[in-house]
Design a protein around this motif. Sequence first.
Motif, mmCIF file in Angstrom:
data_model
loop_
_atom_site.group_PDB
_atom_site.id
_atom_site.type_symbol
_atom_site.label_atom_id
_atom_site.label_comp_id
_atom_site.label_asym_id
_atom_site.label_seq_id
_atom_site.Cartn_x
_atom_site.Cartn_y
_atom_site.Cartn_z
ATOM 1 N N MET A 52 -54.983 43.101 -120.269
ATOM 2 C CA MET A 52 -54.950 43.406 -121.680
ATOM 3 C C MET A 52 -53.614 44.063 -122.003
ATOM 4 N N GLN A 53 -52.934 43.548 -122.961
ATOM 5 C CA GLN A 53 -51.664 44.130 -123.371
ATOM 6 C C GLN A 53 -51.950 45.172 -124.450
ATOM 7 N N ALA A 54 -52.490 46.305 -124.021
ATOM 8 C CA ALA A 54 -52.891 47.350 -124.964
ATOM 9 C C ALA A 54 -51.680 48.073 -125.532
ATOM 10 N N ASN A 55 -51.765 48.366 -126.800
ATOM 11 C CA ASN A 55 -50.748 49.158 -127.460
ATOM 12 C C ASN A 55 -50.972 50.623 -127.082
ATOM 13 N N PRO A 56 -49.968 51.306 -126.527
ATOM 14 C CA PRO A 56 -50.164 52.692 -126.111
ATOM 15 C C PRO A 56 -50.566 53.621 -127.252
ATOM 16 N N ASN A 57 -50.328 53.207 -128.475
ATOM 17 C CA ASN A 57 -50.705 54.041 -129.622
ATOM 18 C C ASN A 57 -52.132 53.800 -130.094
ATOM 19 N N GLU A 58 -52.800 52.786 -129.531
ATOM 20 C CA GLU A 58 -54.183 52.494 -129.896
ATOM 21 C C GLU A 58 -55.133 53.240 -128.961
ATOM 22 N N ASN A 59 -56.265 53.615 -129.488
ATOM 23 C CA ASN A 59 -57.298 54.254 -128.678
ATOM 24 C C ASN A 59 -58.273 53.163 -128.231
ATOM 25 N N TYR A 60 -57.923 52.458 -127.158
ATOM 26 C CA TYR A 60 -58.704 51.338 -126.654
ATOM 27 C C TYR A 60 -59.962 51.829 -125.937
ATOM 28 N N ARG A 61 -61.084 51.165 -126.194
ATOM 29 C CA ARG A 61 -62.281 51.364 -125.373
ATOM 30 C C ARG A 61 -63.294 50.273 -125.688
ATOM 31 N N TYR A 62 -64.079 49.939 -124.670
ATOM 32 C CA TYR A 62 -65.172 48.997 -124.879
ATOM 33 C C TYR A 62 -66.236 49.678 -125.738
ATOM 34 N N PRO A 63 -67.093 48.904 -126.405
ATOM 35 C CA PRO A 63 -68.185 49.515 -127.182
ATOM 36 C C PRO A 63 -69.057 50.403 -126.296
ATOM 37 N N LYS A 64 -69.658 51.406 -126.884
ATOM 38 C CA LYS A 64 -70.412 52.441 -126.170
ATOM 39 C C LYS A 64 -71.413 51.897 -125.135
ATOM 40 N N ASP A 65 -72.194 50.927 -125.483
ATOM 41 C CA ASP A 65 -73.239 50.453 -124.573
ATOM 42 C C ASP A 65 -72.841 49.247 -123.735
ATOM 43 N N PHE A 66 -71.608 48.775 -123.869
ATOM 44 C CA PHE A 66 -71.157 47.653 -123.046
ATOM 45 C C PHE A 66 -71.123 48.094 -121.591
ATOM 46 N N HIS A 67 -71.652 47.274 -120.693
ATOM 47 C CA HIS A 67 -71.569 47.585 -119.261
ATOM 48 C C HIS A 67 -71.758 46.324 -118.434
ATOM 49 N N LEU A 68 -71.362 46.429 -117.180
ATOM 50 C CA LEU A 68 -71.584 45.378 -116.192
ATOM 51 C C LEU A 68 -72.660 45.870 -115.238
ATOM 52 N N GLY A 69 -73.706 45.069 -115.050
ATOM 53 C CA GLY A 69 -74.818 45.481 -114.201
ATOM 54 C C GLY A 69 -74.925 44.640 -112.952
ATOM 55 N N PHE A 70 -75.219 45.309 -111.852
ATOM 56 C CA PHE A 70 -75.401 44.650 -110.562
ATOM 57 C C PHE A 70 -76.756 45.063 -110.008
ATOM 58 N N TYR A 71 -77.553 44.081 -109.595
ATOM 59 C CA TYR A 71 -78.830 44.357 -108.955
ATOM 60 C C TYR A 71 -78.659 44.236 -107.446
ATOM 61 N N VAL A 72 -79.247 45.170 -106.740
ATOM 62 C CA VAL A 72 -79.293 45.133 -105.279
ATOM 63 C C VAL A 72 -80.754 45.153 -104.851
ATOM 64 N N ASP A 73 -81.004 44.890 -103.575
ATOM 65 C CA ASP A 73 -82.372 44.721 -103.094
ATOM 66 C C ASP A 73 -83.078 46.015 -102.714
ATOM 67 N N THR A 74 -82.323 47.035 -102.287
ATOM 68 C CA THR A 74 -82.980 48.232 -101.763
ATOM 69 C C THR A 74 -82.386 49.517 -102.336
ATOM 70 N N VAL A 75 -83.180 50.552 -102.310
ATOM 71 C CA VAL A 75 -82.729 51.888 -102.703
ATOM 72 C C VAL A 75 -81.582 52.332 -101.799
ATOM 73 N N THR A 76 -81.662 51.991 -100.540
ATOM 74 C CA THR A 76 -80.606 52.338 -99.589
ATOM 75 C C THR A 76 -79.267 51.758 -100.028
ATOM 76 N N GLU A 77 -79.264 50.530 -100.533
ATOM 77 C CA GLU A 77 -78.016 49.921 -101.001
ATOM 78 C C GLU A 77 -77.424 50.696 -102.181
ATOM 79 N N VAL A 78 -78.271 51.170 -103.074
ATOM 80 C CA VAL A 78 -77.778 51.979 -104.200
ATOM 81 C C VAL A 78 -77.165 53.270 -103.663
#
Length: 121
Positions: A52-78
């Motif tokens: 992303m060619q962000a402008n240093p004067n802009e306050n860049y951020r993804y929307p509040k609830d945007f996220h990437l989720g990963f599921y794993v098989d076990t509690v141990t993996e978390v």
Amino acid sequence: MKLNHLNLCVLDLSEAIVFFQSLLGFRLIEQKGAVIAVMDDGHGFTLVLSSMQANPNENYRYPKDFHLGFYVDTVTEVNEFHKKLIASGIASDPPKMMRGGYTLYFTALGGILFEVTCFDN
């Protein structure tokens, strides 16, 4: 229909490549200079990272609830992933039970929210 790829805009392409390789097990397939990197998760999903060619004067951020989720098989993996984050210098609260899963949230790559969850208790 299956979601098979995503283009994620990042502030620092090199940092994002290392992050997805070392912490999440993605493999770099192709890189076009400092602009685009194509990565594979080994399970049929392709992640395209775009600088992303962000402008240093802009306050860049993804929307509040945007996220990437990963599921794993076990509690141990978390729990092991949480240890890996801490060892990598990425701050995170410990995982906890929430909404029917054992979940870890953390931010990385300039403020992108990530989730790692196991639903098998």
